[in-house]
Design a protein around this motif. Structure first.
Motif, PDB file in Angstrom:
ATOM      1  N   ASN A   1       0.862  -1.434  -0.113  1.00 52.07           N
ATOM      2  CA  ASN A   1       0.196   0.158  -0.042  1.00 52.07           C
ATOM      3  C   ASN A   1       0.948   1.310   0.051  1.00 52.07           C
ATOM      4  OD1 ASN A   1      -2.499   1.232  -0.192  1.00 52.07           O
ATOM      5  ND2 ASN A   1      -2.874   1.319   1.850  1.00 52.07           N
ATOM      6  N   ALA A   2       2.076   1.270  -0.585  1.00 54.79           N
ATOM      7  CA  ALA A   2       2.735   2.273  -1.007  1.00 54.79           C
ATOM      8  C   ALA A   2       2.283   3.190  -1.967  1.00 54.79           C
ATOM      9  CB  ALA A   2       4.261   1.882  -1.196  1.00 54.79           C
ATOM     10  N   ILE A   3       2.990   4.467  -2.272  1.00 48.00           N
ATOM     11  CA  ILE A   3       2.460   5.245  -3.298  1.00 48.00           C
ATOM     12  C   ILE A   3       2.488   4.554  -4.652  1.00 48.00           C
ATOM     13  CG2 ILE A   3       3.023   7.515  -4.397  1.00 48.00           C
ATOM     14  CD1 ILE A   3       4.613   8.400  -1.844  1.00 48.00           C
ATOM     15  N   TYR A   4       1.250   4.566  -5.148  1.00 48.59           N
ATOM     16  CA  TYR A   4       0.829   4.198  -6.576  1.00 48.59           C
ATOM     17  C   TYR A   4      -0.161   5.005  -7.102  1.00 48.59           C
ATOM     18  CZ  TYR A   4       0.578   0.450 -10.043  1.00 48.59           C
ATOM     19  OH  TYR A   4       0.619  -0.387 -11.186  1.00 48.59           O
ATOM     20  N   PRO A   5       0.018   5.021  -8.608  1.00 47.04           N
ATOM     21  CA  PRO A   5      -0.940   5.988  -9.108  1.00 47.04           C
ATOM     22  C   PRO A   5      -2.495   5.429  -9.151  1.00 47.04           C
ATOM     23  CG  PRO A   5       1.198   5.568 -10.422  1.00 47.04           C
ATOM     24  CD  PRO A   5       1.082   4.593  -9.314  1.00 47.04           C
ATOM     25  N   PHE A   6      -2.791   4.152  -9.055  1.00 46.41           N
ATOM     26  CA  PHE A   6      -4.066   3.413  -9.088  1.00 46.41           C
ATOM     27  C   PHE A   6      -4.448   2.915  -7.737  1.00 46.41           C
ATOM     28  CE2 PHE A   6      -2.048   3.091 -13.240  1.00 46.41           C
ATOM     29  CZ  PHE A   6      -2.958   4.147 -14.020  1.00 46.41           C
ATOM     30  N   PRO A   7      -5.679   2.962  -7.409  1.00 43.53           N
ATOM     31  CA  PRO A   7      -6.154   2.339  -6.174  1.00 43.53           C
ATOM     32  C   PRO A   7      -5.926   0.744  -6.194  1.00 43.53           C
ATOM     33  CG  PRO A   7      -8.010   3.171  -7.400  1.00 43.53           C
ATOM     34  CD  PRO A   7      -6.974   3.639  -8.028  1.00 43.53           C
ATOM     35  N   THR A   8      -5.593   0.149  -5.124  1.00 39.70           N
ATOM     36  CA  THR A   8      -5.790  -1.115  -5.065  1.00 39.70           C
ATOM     37  C   THR A   8      -6.796  -1.939  -4.196  1.00 39.70           C
ATOM     38  OG1 THR A   8      -3.408  -1.167  -5.434  1.00 39.70           O
ATOM     39  CG2 THR A   8      -4.318  -3.156  -4.397  1.00 39.70           C
ATOM     40  N   LEU A   9      -7.689  -2.382  -4.846  1.00 35.84           N
ATOM     41  CA  LEU A   9      -8.957  -2.832  -4.051  1.00 35.84           C
ATOM     42  C   LEU A   9      -8.875  -4.145  -3.710  1.00 35.84           C
ATOM     43  CD1 LEU A   9     -11.708  -1.230  -6.328  1.00 35.84           C
ATOM     44  CD2 LEU A   9     -10.558  -0.027  -4.463  1.00 35.84           C
ATOM     45  N   LEU A  10      -9.018  -4.606  -2.514  1.00 41.26           N
ATOM     46  CA  LEU A  10      -9.019  -5.840  -1.901  1.00 41.26           C
ATOM     47  C   LEU A  10     -10.197  -6.552  -1.975  1.00 41.26           C
ATOM     48  CD1 LEU A  10      -6.988  -5.118   1.103  1.00 41.26           C
ATOM     49  CD2 LEU A  10      -5.912  -5.673  -1.217  1.00 41.26           C
TER      50      LEU A  10
END
Length: 335
Positions: free
Chosen positions: A49-58
Motif C-alpha cells: 500500500n505504498a505510493i501508487y497511481p491507481f487504487p488497489t481494491l482488496l
C-alpha cells in the motif's frame, strides 16, 4: 485455479496461495493459461500500500505481465486461436499471479519465433518502460551520458542495452558489487555501488565533474535529491518508480540548487506506463512493438529469468526487496 491473492496490505507474507474459481472472458477479452508471470516493483508497491497511481481494491491478485497460451475467446474476439502462445498485459482487476488470467484482446500479443515465455514475459512492462524512457521521455541523444540505477534488474537490463544502441557516449550503471560483472556484460561503461553514500560524488568523478545528461530515478526518498547533484546543465531526471516505498525528498539546498539556478536549464519528468497506454496508446504500442523486434532479432537480450513456483510469490517479493536477484523474477504456475 490456484492464485496468489492479497487480502490485506503488509509484508510479503500477506500474499496467500489460494484456490479461486476459474475466470471467464468477458466480451472483448481473452482467457490465458499462464505459464510465466513477471514480478515487478509495482506489485510490491500495491502489496505494501505504498505510493501508487491507481487504487488497489482488496482482495487483489498482483501481476501485470504474463505469458502463456490462449485458453478461450470472449464474445467478439476472433483470435488468436486457442492454443496460441502469447504474452500480455493483464487486465485491470485480473492479476497475473494465477493459473489463468483474462485481459482485453488488444493487450495480447502472439509470441514471436525464437523467444521463450520466460523471456517474453518481461516485454510488456519492463521492455516498454525502457523504450519509452530512452526514446520518448528522456529523449536520449547520441553522445550523451546516462546514469541507470538498478542496472542489473528487469528494466535496468533493457535500459543499459538500449542506451548503447541509441548511441549514448557513456553509460553508468548502479548495482551491488556482486552484480558488477553482469552490468558490464550488458554494455555499461562504468558500474558503481548505489548503496554507498558517496555514489553521487562518484558519478561526478566519472564524468570529470560535468554530471550526467540523463538520470533515470526509480528509488524515491532522499536518493532523488542526491541525483540532482550529479546532473549536467540541460540534464533531465526521469522518475519512473519509487522502489523504496517512500516519497521524493528535497532538502533546502537541493531546491536552491535546482530551482534558483535557471541557467542550468535542467528538467524533471515522470513516466507512468499505465497513462501512456491509456492516453497515448499508439506511442506505447509502437514502443512495445519496437522492443519486441529488437529482442526477436537478437539486438537486445531479454533479462535472464530467475524462476520460482507460483506458490513462492512471497519469497520472490523478499528477493526483489532485498536486491538479491539479478534479471527478472518470474513465477511459474504448476498445472
Amino acid at each position: 485455479m490456484k492464485a496468489v491473492q492479497l487480502q490485506q496490505f503488509g509484508a510479503p507474507e500477506v500474499l496467500q496461495y489460494v484456490t479461486l474459481p476459474d475466470p471467464q472472458p468477458k466480451p472483448g477479452e481473452i482467457l490465458i493459461k499462464v505459464e510465466a508471470a513477471a514480478v515487478n516493483y509495482s506489485d510490491i508497491a500495491r502489496r505494501s500500500n505504498a505510493i501508487y497511481p491507481f487504487p488497489t481494491l482488496l482482495p487483489f491478485i498482483p501481476g501485470s505481465e504474463v505469458a502463456g497460451t490462449v485458453a478461450a475467446l470472449g464474445d467478439g474476439v476472433d483470435g488468436p486461436p486457442i492454443g496460441t502462445p502469447v504474452f500480455a498485459l493483464a487486465g485491470q482487476g485480473s492479476g497475473g499471479y494465477a493459473e489463468y488470467v483474462t485481459t482485453p484482446a488488444a493487450q495480447v500479443i502472439p509470441m514471436p519465433p525464437g523467444i521463450s515465455m520466460d523471456h517474453a514475459v518481461s516485454l510488456p512492462v519492463a521492455g516498454t518502460t525502457a523504450m519509452l524512457l530512452i526514446r520518448e521521455v528522456a529523449n536520449l541523444q547520441p553522445g550523451e551520458t546516462l546514469f541507470i540505477p538498478a542496472a542489473a534488474g528487469g528494466v535496468g537490463s533493457y535500459l543499459v542495452q538500449l542506451a548503447k544502441l541509441h548511441g549514448a557516449g557513456c553509460v553508468i550503471g548502479a548495482a551491488s558489487p556482486s552484480k558488477f560483472e553482469a552490468v558490464r556484460a550488458l554494455g555499461a561503461d562504468h558500474v558503481i555501488d548505489y548503496t554507498q553514500s558517496d555514489w553521487a560524488q562518484r558519478v561526478n568523478q566519472l564524468t570529470q565533474g560535468l554530471g550526467v545528461d540523463v538520470l533515470l530515478e526509480m528509488t524515491g526518498s532522499s536518493v532523488f535529491a542526491q541525483g540532482l547533484r550529479c546532473l549536467a546543465p540541460f540534464g533531465r531526471v526521469v522518475i519512473y518508480g519509487m522502489s523504496s516505498g517512500k516519497p521524493l525528498e528535497l532538502d533546502a539546498q537541493s531546491i536552491e540548487h535546482f530551482f534558483y539556478r535557471p541557467s542550468l536549464n535542467q528538467s524533471i519528468h515522470v513516466l507512468n506506463l499505465g497513462l501512456w497506454f491509456g492516453m497515448r496508446p499508439q506511442l506505447a504500442g509502437k514502443a512495445m512493438g519496437d522492443m519486441i523486434g529488437l529482442v526477436a532479432s537478437g539486438q537486445i537480450k531479454a533479462p535472464e529469468p530467475t524462476l520460482l513456483p507460483l506458490s513462492q510469490a512471497a519469497e520472490a517479493h523478499r528477493l526483489m526487496e532485498s536486491r538479491q536477484s539479478t534479471g527478472k523474477l518470474v513465477l511459474k504456475p504448476v498445472t
